[in-house]
Motif scaffolding. Structure first.
Motif, PDB file in Angstrom:
ATOM      1  N   TYR A 118       0.813  -1.214   0.000  1.00  0.00           N
ATOM      2  CA  TYR A 118       0.000   0.000   0.000  1.00  0.00           C
ATOM      3  C   TYR A 118       0.848   1.264   0.000  1.00  0.00           C
ATOM      4  CZ  TYR A 118       0.763  -0.704   4.985  1.00  0.00           C
ATOM      5  OH  TYR A 118       1.323  -0.938   6.210  1.00  0.00           O
ATOM      6  N   THR A 119       2.157   1.156  -0.159  1.00  0.00           N
ATOM      7  CA  THR A 119       2.987   2.354  -0.275  1.00  0.00           C
ATOM      8  C   THR A 119       2.704   3.082  -1.584  1.00  0.00           C
ATOM      9  OG1 THR A 119       4.791   1.074  -1.235  1.00  0.00           O
ATOM     10  CG2 THR A 119       4.826   1.408   1.150  1.00  0.00           C
ATOM     11  N   PHE A 120       2.149   2.365  -2.556  1.00  0.00           N
ATOM     12  CA  PHE A 120       1.774   2.976  -3.830  1.00  0.00           C
ATOM     13  C   PHE A 120       0.784   4.121  -3.598  1.00  0.00           C
ATOM     14  CE2 PHE A 120      -1.346   2.998  -7.328  1.00  0.00           C
ATOM     15  CZ  PHE A 120      -0.525   3.436  -8.351  1.00  0.00           C
ATOM     16  N   TYR A 121      -0.174   3.916  -2.679  1.00  0.00           N
ATOM     17  CA  TYR A 121      -1.169   4.952  -2.394  1.00  0.00           C
ATOM     18  C   TYR A 121      -0.523   6.178  -1.751  1.00  0.00           C
ATOM     19  CZ  TYR A 121      -4.456   1.200  -3.348  1.00  0.00           C
ATOM     20  OH  TYR A 121      -5.138   0.176  -3.936  1.00  0.00           O
ATOM     21  N   ALA A 122       0.452   5.968  -0.908  1.00  0.00           N
ATOM     22  CA  ALA A 122       1.149   7.086  -0.279  1.00  0.00           C
ATOM     23  C   ALA A 122       1.925   7.892  -1.325  1.00  0.00           C
ATOM     24  CB  ALA A 122       2.091   6.583   0.806  1.00  0.00           C
ATOM     25  N   GLU A 123       2.527   7.201  -2.265  1.00  0.00           N
ATOM     26  CA  GLU A 123       3.264   7.905  -3.319  1.00  0.00           C
ATOM     27  C   GLU A 123       2.319   8.708  -4.212  1.00  0.00           C
ATOM     28  OE1 GLU A 123       5.440   4.855  -5.283  1.00  0.00           O
ATOM     29  OE2 GLU A 123       6.757   4.489  -3.560  1.00  0.00           O
ATOM     30  N   ILE A 124       1.185   8.137  -4.540  1.00  0.00           N
ATOM     31  CA  ILE A 124       0.186   8.851  -5.353  1.00  0.00           C
ATOM     32  C   ILE A 124      -0.320  10.080  -4.600  1.00  0.00           C
ATOM     33  CG2 ILE A 124      -2.132   8.684  -6.361  1.00  0.00           C
ATOM     34  CD1 ILE A 124       0.030   7.283  -7.984  1.00  0.00           C
ATOM     35  N   ALA A 125      -0.582   9.943  -3.303  1.00  0.00           N
ATOM     36  CA  ALA A 125      -1.045  11.078  -2.504  1.00  0.00           C
ATOM     37  C   ALA A 125       0.010  12.182  -2.464  1.00  0.00           C
ATOM     38  CB  ALA A 125      -1.378  10.618  -1.089  1.00  0.00           C
ATOM     39  N   LEU A 126       1.268  11.814  -2.343  1.00  0.00           N
ATOM     40  CA  LEU A 126       2.350  12.802  -2.331  1.00  0.00           C
ATOM     41  C   LEU A 126       2.435  13.535  -3.666  1.00  0.00           C
ATOM     42  CD1 LEU A 126       4.765  14.048  -0.839  1.00  0.00           C
ATOM     43  CD2 LEU A 126       6.165  12.221  -1.799  1.00  0.00           C
ATOM     44  N   ILE A 127       2.300  12.811  -4.754  1.00  0.00           N
ATOM     45  CA  ILE A 127       2.348  13.427  -6.085  1.00  0.00           C
ATOM     46  C   ILE A 127       1.175  14.377  -6.282  1.00  0.00           C
ATOM     47  CG2 ILE A 127       2.136  12.937  -8.557  1.00  0.00           C
ATOM     48  CD1 ILE A 127       3.794  10.362  -7.990  1.00  0.00           C
ATOM     49  N   ILE A 128      -0.024  13.967  -5.864  1.00  0.00           N
ATOM     50  CA  ILE A 128      -1.204  14.836  -5.993  1.00  0.00           C
ATOM     51  C   ILE A 128      -1.007  16.097  -5.159  1.00  0.00           C
ATOM     52  CG2 ILE A 128      -3.650  15.038  -5.413  1.00  0.00           C
ATOM     53  CD1 ILE A 128      -3.912  12.077  -6.229  1.00  0.00           C
ATOM     54  N   PHE A 129      -0.525  15.949  -3.925  1.00  0.00           N
ATOM     55  CA  PHE A 129      -0.278  17.110  -3.073  1.00  0.00           C
ATOM     56  C   PHE A 129       0.714  18.063  -3.726  1.00  0.00           C
ATOM     57  CE2 PHE A 129       2.521  19.135   0.030  1.00  0.00           C
ATOM     58  CZ  PHE A 129       1.607  19.929   0.696  1.00  0.00           C
ATOM     59  N   PHE A 130       1.807  17.539  -4.256  1.00  0.00           N
ATOM     60  CA  PHE A 130       2.836  18.364  -4.881  1.00  0.00           C
ATOM     61  C   PHE A 130       2.283  19.110  -6.096  1.00  0.00           C
ATOM     62  CE2 PHE A 130       6.480  18.985  -7.748  1.00  0.00           C
ATOM     63  CZ  PHE A 130       7.265  19.779  -6.929  1.00  0.00           C
ATOM     64  N   VAL A 131       1.505  18.429  -6.926  1.00  0.00           N
ATOM     65  CA  VAL A 131       0.931  19.062  -8.115  1.00  0.00           C
ATOM     66  C   VAL A 131      -0.024  20.189  -7.719  1.00  0.00           C
ATOM     67  CG1 VAL A 131      -0.626  18.665 -10.065  1.00  0.00           C
ATOM     68  CG2 VAL A 131       1.257  17.075  -9.634  1.00  0.00           C
ATOM     69  N   VAL A 132      -0.868  19.944  -6.722  1.00  0.00           N
ATOM     70  CA  VAL A 132      -1.799  20.984  -6.278  1.00  0.00           C
ATOM     71  C   VAL A 132      -1.031  22.155  -5.669  1.00  0.00           C
ATOM     72  CG1 VAL A 132      -3.643  21.496  -4.627  1.00  0.00           C
ATOM     73  CG2 VAL A 132      -3.738  19.416  -5.995  1.00  0.00           C
ATOM     74  N   PHE A 133      -0.001  21.873  -4.885  1.00  0.00           N
ATOM     75  CA  PHE A 133       0.799  22.933  -4.265  1.00  0.00           C
ATOM     76  C   PHE A 133       1.449  23.813  -5.336  1.00  0.00           C
ATOM     77  CE2 PHE A 133       4.697  24.588  -2.374  1.00  0.00           C
ATOM     78  CZ  PHE A 133       4.210  25.142  -1.198  1.00  0.00           C
ATOM     79  N   VAL A 134       2.025  23.199  -6.342  1.00  0.00           N
ATOM     80  CA  VAL A 134       2.669  23.956  -7.421  1.00  0.00           C
ATOM     81  C   VAL A 134       1.625  24.749  -8.206  1.00  0.00           C
ATOM     82  CG1 VAL A 134       3.931  23.716  -9.590  1.00  0.00           C
ATOM     83  CG2 VAL A 134       4.675  22.450  -7.585  1.00  0.00           C
ATOM     84  N   ALA A 135       0.461  24.152  -8.465  1.00  0.00           N
ATOM     85  CA  ALA A 135      -0.590  24.845  -9.217  1.00  0.00           C
ATOM     86  C   ALA A 135      -1.076  26.081  -8.464  1.00  0.00           C
ATOM     87  CB  ALA A 135      -1.754  23.901  -9.499  1.00  0.00           C
ATOM     88  N   VAL A 136      -1.266  25.966  -7.163  1.00  0.00           N
ATOM     89  CA  VAL A 136      -1.693  27.122  -6.364  1.00  0.00           C
ATOM     90  C   VAL A 136      -0.610  28.195  -6.363  1.00  0.00           C
ATOM     91  CG1 VAL A 136      -2.242  27.880  -4.017  1.00  0.00           C
ATOM     92  CG2 VAL A 136      -3.316  25.836  -4.950  1.00  0.00           C
ATOM     93  N   GLY A 137       0.640  27.793  -6.229  1.00  0.00           N
ATOM     94  CA  GLY A 137       1.738  28.755  -6.272  1.00  0.00           C
ATOM     95  C   GLY A 137       1.811  29.501  -7.589  1.00  0.00           C
ATOM     96  N   ILE A 138       1.643  28.781  -8.698  1.00  0.00           N
ATOM     97  CA  ILE A 138       1.661  29.429 -10.020  1.00  0.00           C
ATOM     98  C   ILE A 138       0.482  30.369 -10.168  1.00  0.00           C
ATOM     99  CG2 ILE A 138       1.376  28.980 -12.494  1.00  0.00           C
ATOM    100  CD1 ILE A 138       3.075  26.436 -12.071  1.00  0.00           C
ATOM    101  N   ARG A 139      -0.687  29.942  -9.684  1.00  0.00           N
ATOM    102  CA  ARG A 139      -1.878  30.794  -9.797  1.00  0.00           C
ATOM    103  C   ARG A 139      -1.694  32.090  -9.010  1.00  0.00           C
ATOM    104  NH1 ARG A 139      -8.003  29.509  -7.851  1.00  0.00           N
ATOM    105  NH2 ARG A 139      -8.912  31.359  -8.748  1.00  0.00           N
ATOM    106  N   VAL A 140      -1.093  32.001  -7.831  1.00  0.00           N
ATOM    107  CA  VAL A 140      -0.860  33.206  -7.025  1.00  0.00           C
ATOM    108  C   VAL A 140       0.139  34.121  -7.720  1.00  0.00           C
ATOM    109  CG1 VAL A 140       0.176  34.017  -4.862  1.00  0.00           C
ATOM    110  CG2 VAL A 140      -1.493  32.169  -4.831  1.00  0.00           C
TER     111      VAL A 140
END
Length: 73
Positions: A13-35
């Motif tokens: 189930y470490t696959f799910y943790a990696e997917i969650a980390l990638i989703i978090f990183f993408v959203v964080f970068v998207a919000v930063g770019i939008r700001v």
């Protein structure tokens, strides 16, 4: 013991943790770019919003309280 068995039944189930980390990183970068892409004038306006007087009912009550306190002094 049962909780451990449930987790082991999921397998790797470490696959799910990696997917969650990638989703978090993408959203964080998207919000930063939008700001960063917002116009400076719009950001200045949003920064000044807490300092503006509110015309709503709560704002009127607060102004009345401030006026009442001001007359007591």
């Amino acid at each position: 013991m049962m909780f451990k068995d449930v987790l082991n039944s999921f397998g790797n189930y470490t696959f799910y943790a990696e997917i969650a980390l990638i989703i978090f990183f993408v959203v964080f970068v998207a919000v930063g770019i939008r700001v960063m892409m917002k116009p400076k004038g719009e950001m200045d306006h949003m920064a000044d919003l807490p300092n503006e007087k509110d015309d709503g009912p709560v704002g009127e009550e607060m102004r009345e309280e401030e006026e009442d306190e001001g007359t007591d002094k």
